[in-house]
Design a protein around this motif. Sequence first.
Motif, short mmCIF file in Angstrom:
data_model
loop_
_atom_site.label_atom_id
_atom_site.label_comp_id
_atom_site.label_asym_id
_atom_site.label_seq_id
_atom_site.Cartn_x
_atom_site.Cartn_y
_atom_site.Cartn_z
N TYR A 98 54.97 -3.03 35.97
CA TYR A 98 53.86 -4.12 35.77
C TYR A 98 52.75 -3.87 36.71
O TYR A 98 51.72 -3.72 36.21
CB TYR A 98 54.43 -5.39 35.81
N SER A 99 53.09 -3.53 37.70
CA SER A 99 51.89 -3.44 38.76
C SER A 99 51.40 -2.04 38.73
O SER A 99 50.47 -1.76 39.60
CB SER A 99 52.23 -3.84 40.24
N SER A 100 51.92 -0.96 38.23
CA SER A 100 51.28 0.18 38.04
C SER A 100 50.36 0.62 36.94
O SER A 100 49.84 -0.53 36.34
CB SER A 100 52.46 1.35 37.68
N ALA A 101 50.06 1.82 36.47
CA ALA A 101 49.21 1.99 35.09
C ALA A 101 50.15 1.84 33.80
O ALA A 101 49.22 1.84 32.99
CB ALA A 101 48.60 3.55 35.37
N VAL A 102 51.29 1.63 33.98
CA VAL A 102 52.18 1.47 32.56
C VAL A 102 51.51 0.38 31.95
O VAL A 102 51.80 -0.99 32.55
CB VAL A 102 53.32 1.64 32.80
N ARG A 103 51.24 0.54 30.90
CA ARG A 103 50.73 -0.96 29.94
C ARG A 103 52.21 -1.65 29.68
O ARG A 103 53.39 -1.36 29.62
CB ARG A 103 50.23 -0.58 28.57
N PRO A 104 51.92 -3.01 29.48
CA PRO A 104 53.12 -3.76 29.26
C PRO A 104 53.82 -3.45 28.05
O PRO A 104 55.12 -3.49 28.03
CB PRO A 104 52.54 -5.27 29.12
N ALA A 105 52.97 -3.23 26.92
CA ALA A 105 53.79 -2.82 25.76
C ALA A 105 54.52 -1.73 25.71
O ALA A 105 55.58 -1.42 24.96
CB ALA A 105 52.73 -2.72 24.57
N ALA A 106 53.93 -0.64 26.48
CA ALA A 106 54.74 0.55 26.64
C ALA A 106 56.01 0.52 27.45
O ALA A 106 56.94 1.10 27.25
CB ALA A 106 53.80 1.53 27.45
N ILE A 107 56.06 -0.32 28.26
CA ILE A 107 57.22 -0.52 29.13
C ILE A 107 58.43 -1.25 28.01
O ILE A 107 59.50 -1.01 28.26
CB ILE A 107 56.90 -1.86 30.29
N MET A 108 57.74 -2.24 27.49
CA MET A 108 58.83 -2.79 26.57
C MET A 108 59.31 -1.91 25.48
O MET A 108 60.65 -2.02 24.96
CB MET A 108 58.31 -4.25 25.89
N ILE A 109 58.50 -1.18 25.12
CA ILE A 109 59.20 -0.08 23.82
C ILE A 109 59.78 0.97 24.73
O ILE A 109 60.86 1.33 24.07
CB ILE A 109 57.63 0.43 22.93
N GLY A 110 59.35 1.42 25.72
CA GLY A 110 60.02 2.49 26.35
C GLY A 110 61.58 1.92 26.78
O GLY A 110 62.38 2.80 26.62
#
Length: 268
Positions: A98-110
Amino acid sequence: MSAVTDPTRTEGVRPTRQVLALARSESTLLLRNKTALFTATLIPLMLVALLGVLPSALSGPPLAMSMVIGSVLLLVLYYSLVTSTVARREEHTLKRLYSSAVRPAAIMIGMALPLLILVAVQVIIGLIAVAIVMGLDSAPHTWLLLPAVIAGCAVWWVLALASCPFTKSVEAAQLTTMPLIMVALGLSGMTVPIGILPGWLQWAAQLSPMFPTIDLAFVALSATRVTGEAVGGSQLWLAVLLDLGVAAGWVLAGLWLLRRRFGWEPRR
């Protein structure tokens, strides 16, 4: 840590590549658990084999496919995603992402993508097994299995993430996931015939999260809803739209809860 197993190294890349990087990392972890993967793959085969030896009055392609789809959604997608997400939250992995450049939606989908692919594979295996053991010659609308699975995946993906704020640990997932699992098993027609329920409960069952998927599976293979109502023509499309509307409602409710309650840091 290598780039394959470190999805936080995604600065400056598009969301699609972020999702794929996370999915590749999750897939690596999933493939390492050979026992769980092998057992999960056997779920549709075992169910079809069991139902295949029962009298036709007690089983058949609609019931077999609905049980295959329902079981993999609950066990492979819902429960597994809850436990894996909670584990990563408690290990501070979600906080780092979450603190990186990854978007929250990308985290949840990934995180969910490998499980979604596994669900699709199991449904295909189940469909092939049903066709071999029971036959699908009389299935009138087989194409409806596709929206049934898509709607089910969307609902149980969102509900899995929405269940995480109420789950303090991986062990606690056995309790926090039980209410929705019991509702899905009891009110969808997958294990308990809708017709034996009281009138008001039959109506409520049609608003439960698993009902749209099971109902679409029944209509796909028998032109009869899980409630026992035969549909065709405009009634068929009305039933499909109602099921998809209920599924969309659960997705929206889950997303609303997700935005309000989802936590990226370990529970204290």
